[in-house]
Design an enzyme around this catalytic site. Structure first.
Site, PDB file in Angstrom:
ATOM      1  N   GLY A 156       0.870  -1.185   0.000  1.00 33.80           N
ATOM      2  CA  GLY A 156       0.000   0.000   0.000  1.00 33.80           C
ATOM      3  C   GLY A 156       0.901   1.228   0.000  1.00 33.80           C
ATOM      4  N   ARG A 157       0.398   2.302   0.574  1.00 38.28           N
ATOM      5  CA  ARG A 157       1.141   3.572   0.487  1.00 38.28           C
ATOM      6  C   ARG A 157       2.516   3.486   1.143  1.00 38.28           C
ATOM      7  NH1 ARG A 157      -4.530   5.712   1.680  1.00 38.28           N
ATOM      8  NH2 ARG A 157      -4.105   4.576   3.596  1.00 38.28           N
ATOM      9  N   ILE A 158       2.597   2.845   2.317  1.00 40.29           N
ATOM     10  CA  ILE A 158       3.895   2.815   3.025  1.00 40.29           C
ATOM     11  C   ILE A 158       4.817   1.788   2.372  1.00 40.29           C
ATOM     12  CG2 ILE A 158       5.037   2.383   5.230  1.00 40.29           C
ATOM     13  CD1 ILE A 158       2.435   3.430   6.577  1.00 40.29           C
ATOM     14  N   THR A 235       7.032  -2.595  10.986  1.00 39.38           N
ATOM     15  CA  THR A 235       6.547  -1.256  11.343  1.00 39.38           C
ATOM     16  C   THR A 235       5.024  -1.193  11.147  1.00 39.38           C
ATOM     17  OG1 THR A 235       7.023  -0.535   9.078  1.00 39.38           O
ATOM     18  CG2 THR A 235       8.675   0.000  10.757  1.00 39.38           C
ATOM     19  N   ARG A 237       1.803  -3.620  12.570  1.00 44.33           N
ATOM     20  CA  ARG A 237       1.179  -3.786  13.876  1.00 44.33           C
ATOM     21  C   ARG A 237       1.773  -5.037  14.493  1.00 44.33           C
ATOM     22  NH1 ARG A 237      -0.041   0.751  13.633  1.00 44.33           N
ATOM     23  NH2 ARG A 237      -2.106   1.722  13.773  1.00 44.33           N
ATOM     24  N   GLU A 266       1.451  -3.789  23.377  1.00 45.27           N
ATOM     25  CA  GLU A 266       2.208  -2.545  23.510  1.00 45.27           C
ATOM     26  C   GLU A 266       1.721  -1.827  24.752  1.00 45.27           C
ATOM     27  OE1 GLU A 266       2.143  -0.066  20.029  1.00 45.27           O
ATOM     28  OE2 GLU A 266       2.972  -1.649  18.771  1.00 45.27           O
ATOM     29  N   HIS A 285       7.178   2.067  18.944  1.00 42.68           N
ATOM     30  CA  HIS A 285       6.142   2.500  17.990  1.00 42.68           C
ATOM     31  C   HIS A 285       6.332   3.973  17.608  1.00 42.68           C
ATOM     32  CE1 HIS A 285       1.794   1.472  16.586  1.00 42.68           C
ATOM     33  NE2 HIS A 285       2.397   2.277  15.733  1.00 42.68           N
ATOM     34  N   ALA A 287       7.637   4.899  14.316  1.00 38.60           N
ATOM     35  CA  ALA A 287       8.001   4.998  12.895  1.00 38.60           C
ATOM     36  C   ALA A 287       7.478   6.285  12.242  1.00 38.60           C
ATOM     37  CB  ALA A 287       7.505   3.780  12.124  1.00 38.60           C
TER      38      ALA A 287
END
Ligand code: GLV
Length: 324
Positions: A156-158, A235, A237, A266, A285, A287
């Site tokens: 996807g975008r990342i 990066t 979940r 977390e 967490h 990033a």
């Protein structure tokens, strides 16, 4: 006329909050730790808007406690903390903050990859522990990034932003994702199945959202397919990875190392066995945590709240079906 009330579950940049205050009455949770679920439920009855973080569980009960909620705006691109079907059923639009964090997060995935491959945290400990006595040909020798094979799971975008960076490192790029072969070719990659990607890659970087399908996507079997020299970076979940299987794989040398920005749970408990491993770099967490990007994310979250209060379409809405 009384003003709409909005609860913001954590302190945001003052200018962003001031902008929100022009539109509604704002209550901001001032503490460092998130408000308990019960606290948010207790306030929900008075709220027209809720600006939440990924640490806030927003479930059907909470939505029912807030019958006048016109908008829920999550300050994150991920929204696995929110029951989206429940929000849609109740006609509540939910916003997120996509786009602005792609490059910041992709930079960080690369930073983790490089830190682990080139053993930077170990190098710092080595110096701090007074072990640096001389230059030595084999001390802290790691893995090359350039010219290696990178497997991206989820483009996807990342994931796509990570792919763009891989080109600069002359990496062979394998991609397992829902995108078409042509879309993946445009990223400089080759669309492959998951097992092939795991078997062939020197680095594996996870970029899928957390859903029922991706929960523990990488578990014992998948880790067993990876090279003993491979490095895994997460990066996305925490629970996309099975933490017990990861611990065993790292401990037993099934894979070389891991870099984790996210964990399950977390924060990771201090007695978690992953923290005992030298070949597992864990950070909290962060990033998307550049000052510029976090400010943009806060602005987007506020824009979503303002639109929701006005009854306008949220600029970035994850459940557009509410407008059908
Ligand atoms: C961070 O993890 C986000 O989803 O924005």
């Amino acid at each position: 006329m009384s003003r709409d009330k909005v609860f913001v579950t954590r302190e945001l940049p003052p200018a962003t909050l001031d902008r929100l205050r022009k539109h509604c009455e704002v209550e901001v949770w001032q503490e460092f730790l998130p408000p308990d679920y019960e606290i948010i439920c207790g306030k929900a009855g008075d709220l027209a808007g809720l600006l939440s973080l990924l640490t806030d569980r927003i479930d059907p009960q909470l939505m029912d406690a807030g019958p006048n909620l016109k908008v829920i705006s999550n300050l994150a691109v991920g929204y696995d903390n929110i029951d989206i079907p429940a929000a849609s059923q109740r006609g509540i639009p939910v916003g997120n903050t996509p786009g602005v964090l792609n490059d910041t997060t992709a930079d960080f995935a690369f930073a983790l990859m490089m830190a682990v491959a080139r053993r930077i945290p170990e190098g710092q400990r080595y110096v701090q522990d007074g072990k640096w006595k001389t230059w030595h040909p084999t001390v802290l020798a790691g893995q090359d990034i350039f010219g290696s094979t990178l497997g991206i799971i989820g483009s996807g975008r990342i994931g796509a932003a990570v792919a763009r960076r891989a080109q600069g490192f002359d990496m062979r790029l394998l991609v397992n994702s829902l995108e078409t072969e042509e879309e993946i070719r445009q990223l400089g990659g080759e669309k492959v199945d998951l097992d092939f990607l795991l078997t062939e890659s020197d680095f594996v970087s996870l970029h899928v959202p957390l859903t029922d399908e991706t929960h523990h996507l990488i578990s014992e079997r998948e880790l067993g397919l990876m090279k003993p020299t491979a490095i895994l970076v997460n990066t996305a979940r925490g629970s996309v990875l099975d933490p017990e299987a990861l611990f065993a794989a790292l401990r037993d040398g099934k894979i070389l190392a891991a870099g984790l920005d996210v964990t399950d749970p977390e924060p990771i408990p201090l007695d978690d066995p992953l923290l005992t491993l030298d070949n597992c770099l864990i950070v909290p967490h962060i990033a998307s945590a550049s000052v510029a990007t976090r400010t943009k994310m806060a602005d987007m979250a506020v824009d979503n709240v303002i639109a929701g209060l006005r009854g306008e379409r949220l600029p970035t809405c994850v459940n557009p079906e509410v407008y059908d």
